[in-house]
Design an enzyme around this catalytic site. Sequence first.
Site, PDB file in Angstrom:
ATOM      1  N   ARG A 304       0.656  -1.484  -0.197  1.00  0.00           N
ATOM      2  CA  ARG A 304       0.302  -0.335  -0.084  1.00  0.00           C
ATOM      3  C   ARG A 304       1.040   1.114   0.346  1.00  0.00           C
ATOM      4  O   ARG A 304       2.071   1.584   0.609  1.00  0.00           O
ATOM      5  CB  ARG A 304      -1.084   0.046   1.623  1.00  0.00           C
ATOM      6  N   GLU A 333      -5.148   7.010  -4.985  1.00  0.00           N
ATOM      7  CA  GLU A 333      -4.551   6.558  -6.229  1.00  0.00           C
ATOM      8  C   GLU A 333      -5.514   7.566  -6.765  1.00  0.00           C
ATOM      9  O   GLU A 333      -7.650   7.192  -6.298  1.00  0.00           O
ATOM     10  CB  GLU A 333      -4.570   4.882  -6.065  1.00  0.00           C
ATOM     11  N   HIS A 352      -0.987  -0.178  -9.579  1.00  0.00           N
ATOM     12  CA  HIS A 352      -2.217  -0.480  -8.448  1.00  0.00           C
ATOM     13  C   HIS A 352      -3.044  -1.618  -9.721  1.00  0.00           C
ATOM     14  O   HIS A 352      -3.982  -3.139  -9.757  1.00  0.00           O
ATOM     15  CB  HIS A 352      -2.875   0.070  -7.902  1.00  0.00           C
TER      16      HIS A 352
HETATM   17  N1  LIG Z   1      -0.764  -4.528  -5.166  1.00  0.00           N
HETATM   18  C1  LIG Z   1      -2.257  -5.304  -4.961  1.00  0.00           C
HETATM   19  O1  LIG Z   1      -2.623  -5.014  -5.260  1.00  0.00           O
HETATM   20  C2  LIG Z   1      -1.780  -6.397  -3.853  1.00  0.00           C
HETATM   21  C3  LIG Z   1      -2.599  -7.040  -3.758  1.00  0.00           C
HETATM   22  C4  LIG Z   1      -2.241  -8.442  -2.746  1.00  0.00           C
HETATM   23  C5  LIG Z   1      -2.201  -7.833  -1.655  1.00  0.00           C
HETATM   24  N2  LIG Z   1      -2.283  -6.163  -2.119  1.00  0.00           N
HETATM   25  C6  LIG Z   1      -1.737  -5.707  -0.620  1.00  0.00           C
HETATM   26  O2  LIG Z   1      -0.109  -6.433   0.136  1.00  0.00           O
HETATM   27  C7  LIG Z   1      -0.410  -6.492   1.039  1.00  0.00           C
HETATM   28  C8  LIG Z   1      -0.090  -8.015   1.995  1.00  0.00           C
HETATM   29  O3  LIG Z   1      -1.266  -8.739   1.784  1.00  0.00           O
HETATM   30  P1  LIG Z   1      -0.717 -10.100   2.364  1.00  0.00           P
HETATM   31  O4  LIG Z   1      -2.145 -11.491   1.269  1.00  0.00           O
HETATM   32  O5  LIG Z   1      -0.095 -10.679   2.063  1.00  0.00           O
HETATM   33  O6  LIG Z   1      -1.412 -10.220   3.472  1.00  0.00           O
HETATM   34  P2  LIG Z   1      -0.879 -11.211   4.977  1.00  0.00           P
HETATM   35  O7  LIG Z   1      -2.469 -10.483   5.499  1.00  0.00           O
HETATM   36  O8  LIG Z   1      -0.822 -12.671   4.185  1.00  0.00           O
HETATM   37  O9  LIG Z   1       0.454 -11.062   5.344  1.00  0.00           O
HETATM   38  C9  LIG Z   1       0.872  -9.233   5.983  1.00  0.00           C
HETATM   39  C10 LIG Z   1       1.899  -9.847   6.767  1.00  0.00           C
HETATM   40  O10 LIG Z   1       2.378  -8.386   6.815  1.00  0.00           O
HETATM   41  C11 LIG Z   1       2.399  -8.754   8.538  1.00  0.00           C
HETATM   42  N3  LIG Z   1       2.462  -7.424   9.423  1.00  0.00           N
HETATM   43  C12 LIG Z   1       1.821  -6.817   9.909  1.00  0.00           C
HETATM   44  N4  LIG Z   1       2.335  -5.572  10.548  1.00  0.00           N
HETATM   45  C13 LIG Z   1       3.747  -5.405  10.206  1.00  0.00           C
HETATM   46  C14 LIG Z   1       4.647  -4.599  10.383  1.00  0.00           C
HETATM   47  N5  LIG Z   1       4.418  -3.456  11.029  1.00  0.00           N
HETATM   48  N6  LIG Z   1       5.894  -5.125   9.715  1.00  0.00           N
HETATM   49  C15 LIG Z   1       5.777  -6.452   9.616  1.00  0.00           C
HETATM   50  N7  LIG Z   1       5.022  -7.204   8.981  1.00  0.00           N
HETATM   51  C16 LIG Z   1       4.100  -6.950   9.815  1.00  0.00           C
HETATM   52  C17 LIG Z   1       1.675  -9.494   8.980  1.00  0.00           C
HETATM   53  O11 LIG Z   1       1.964 -10.562  10.194  1.00  0.00           O
HETATM   54  C18 LIG Z   1       1.438 -10.443   7.845  1.00  0.00           C
HETATM   55  O12 LIG Z   1       2.118 -11.594   8.048  1.00  0.00           O
HETATM   56  C19 LIG Z   1      -1.969  -6.410   1.921  1.00  0.00           C
HETATM   57  O13 LIG Z   1      -1.806  -4.559   2.468  1.00  0.00           O
HETATM   58  C20 LIG Z   1      -2.431  -5.764   0.136  1.00  0.00           C
HETATM   59  O14 LIG Z   1      -3.217  -5.259   0.739  1.00  0.00           O
HETATM   60  C21 LIG Z   1      -1.375  -5.757  -2.877  1.00  0.00           C
HETATM   61  O1  LIG Z   2      -5.285  -5.747  -1.171  1.00  0.00           O
HETATM   62  C1  LIG Z   2      -5.672  -6.438  -3.050  1.00  0.00           C
HETATM   63  O2  LIG Z   2      -6.732  -7.375  -2.912  1.00  0.00           O
HETATM   64  C2  LIG Z   2      -5.304  -5.688  -3.568  1.00  0.00           C
HETATM   65  O3  LIG Z   2      -4.639  -3.816  -3.825  1.00  0.00           O
HETATM   66  C3  LIG Z   2      -5.721  -5.069  -4.920  1.00  0.00           C
HETATM   67  O4  LIG Z   2      -7.120  -4.225  -5.163  1.00  0.00           O
HETATM   68  P1  LIG Z   2      -8.405  -4.172  -5.859  1.00  0.00           P
HETATM   69  O5  LIG Z   2      -9.047  -5.099  -6.384  1.00  0.00           O
HETATM   70  O6  LIG Z   2      -8.612  -2.576  -6.182  1.00  0.00           O
HETATM   71  O7  LIG Z   2      -7.084  -4.350  -6.994  1.00  0.00           O
END
Ligand SMILES: NC(=O)c1ccc[n+]([C@@H]2O[C@H](COP(=O)([O-])OP(=O)(O)OC[C@H]3O[C@@H](n4cnc5c(N)ncnc54)[C@H](O)[C@@H]3O)[C@@H](O)[C@H]2O)c1
Ligand SMILES: O=C(O)[C@H](O)COP(=O)(O)O
Length: 586
Positions: A304, A333, A352
């Site tokens: 994020r 965004e 994104h």
């Molecule tokens: N760019 C995209 O399109 C996209 C897609 C999927 C996920 N994401 C983002 O990626 C992130 C992670 O997703 P995920 O599915 O792995 O989630 P998840 O919950 O499986 O993993 C997140 C991890 O972060 C850890 N965490 C929390 N606070 C922390 C800190 N201060 N320092 C270090 N680690 C910490 C948690 O313990 C957890 O293990 C989310 O913010 C999600 O929104 C973005």
């Molecule tokens: O947190 C997520 O799952 C990702 O950031 C994906 O976001 P989106 O659904 O807007 O592509």
Amino acid sequence: MALAAPLCHLLAAPPPSTSAAADAAHDHAGALAPHSRASPLRRRGRLFLACRVPAAAPSARGRGVAAAATAAGRPTVLVTEKLGDAGLELLRRFANVDCAYELTAEELRAKVSLVDALVVRSATRVTREVFEAARGRLRVVGRAGVGIDNVDLQAATEAGCLVVNAPTANTVAAAEHAIALLAAMARNVAQADASLKAGKWQRNKYVGVSLVGKTLAIMGFGKVGSEVARRAKGLGMDIIAHDPYAPVDRARAIGVDLVSFDEAISTADFISLHMPLTPSTAKLFDDETFANMKKGVRIINVARGGVVDEDALLRALDNGTVSQAALDVFTEEPPPKDSKLVHHEHVTVTPHLGASTSEAQEGVALEIAEAVLGALKGELAATAVNAPMVPAEEVKIGYSSSRDPDDLDTRVLRAMVTKGIIEPISSAFVNIVNADYVAKQRGLRISEERILLDGSPEIPIDSIQVHLANVESKFAGALSDEGDIRVEGEVKDGKPHLTLVGPFSVDVSLEGNLILCRQVDQPGIIGKVGSILGKMNVNVNFMSVGRTAPGKQAIMAIGVDEEPEKEALKLIGDIPSVEEFVFIKL
Ligand SMILES: NC(=O)c1ccc[n+]([C@@H]2O[C@H](COP(=O)([O-])OP(=O)(O)OC[C@H]3O[C@@H](n4cnc5c(N)ncnc54)[C@H](O)[C@@H]3O)[C@@H](O)[C@H]2O)c1
Ligand SMILES: O=C(O)[C@H](O)COP(=O)(O)O
């Protein structure tokens, strides 16, 4: 649970009116007010409630949803961002689906009061104002993805609205995108592509760096972080990770060392961000953090934008602390068109796209459609992010069951007990989502105990016991000398039955209208009450009588089809041996 709420409701007394709803309850009870000559009507006391529950008793919430769906037709789901076709088709099979993209905040607020569920991705801000505008109708928010930082969870919980997400279907897509950005950044793919398309041939300018043997720090070793680690290992990188909550064993199993935050940022050549945006991670990467990084570090962010102080990142890029960044996410965004970060020559950007593969989008859409429909049916969603998970304390509920205590999910029952206690004395609407929150807010703390029985584990719960201190009762006769109220019930043929009120055995269906009447046990009382009701055209559909001992205290529970007039209730109260009575609409 079918029984828990009515039983608790039965014994909770409305206090002096404190809200419109309480006023309404009082007005309604005006003709029906609890009546007593022998004792104060609202005695403080302890409630002991025990009820038997059959295996097939549907959840109250489920029954409520089913009833609402039958009465008002199919539920309506508003989808505000592009969702995969399979998910949309599934939603359309069970609900009316309104796809309305790019709504303004005002348009969203206008629509949300007309829908039962809302499905969003990351672009829709589901704020407190949205929940307020929903005016209680919105039951579920489905986040078709992982991050729920765009949903005000506190406001959702307060509004009794469940929030579910789709936490797994886009994990690989996000990890692959992180790897794509890592490699593209290291080899200047985007910059070289733009240069060539602009007619240039700049082989010396776009010399990259190798990945093999470099240290990659994964910040946030959850689902995406660990998939990135696996893939980066295949590229020959050394992986370290920082995650205060990740199990060491899981990291070790894929050959990753969990290290401190400072060690991770100070030793890594590449840093990939994978933690959620929360109040404690907001702007975690600020001037101080960048200053502690290894000079020339490269940063990837597919988590994020808000976890990075973007101004600080810009400064770190300009002073060479950070030599490159690859960003899929931004604080705002889309970012402003003139964003210096987006236009920085050492920054690679994507809009994104982490979750944007066709496979991930189909998966996410199906995952969220199933979760939303399940929630609308009243099921407990496995991916609920704001359903109560931690039992509260103080009021004691005991569940007698033959099931393994670990196999007994009592959230619905606990919520229904809370509902039965709190709703009659407040304007709160209590459901599975907000029950613990509302209880805590009102100083009602609940602890639970499981009592293991020998029997069939097919029957989830055999009986429930509730001990509740300092409640007021509409029916003082239910209070024991010690100040406890004891109530027992049982579900017969799917209907909740009251079988014990304080010291009195009865058998009363907890549906419709009920008159509970306490009197001195003597001949003729049943006839007198029956004839008053008959004269007033009130049809009695059942009557159950119990007594402590012959000639002592007795109780009559009378089920009536119609709501008796005030006059009828007064006449019952005037029968000399009647000591108190209460009329209850269940
Ligand atoms: N760019 C995209 O399109 C996209 C897609 C999927 C996920 N994401 C983002 O990626 C992130 C992670 O997703 P995920 O599915 O792995 O989630 P998840 O919950 O499986 O993993 C997140 C991890 O972060 C850890 N965490 C929390 N606070 C922390 C800190 N201060 N320092 C270090 N680690 C910490 C948690 O313990 C957890 O293990 C989310 O913010 C999600 O929104 C973005
Ligand atoms: O947190 C997520 O799952 C990702 O950031 C994906 O976001 P989106 O659904 O807007 O592509």
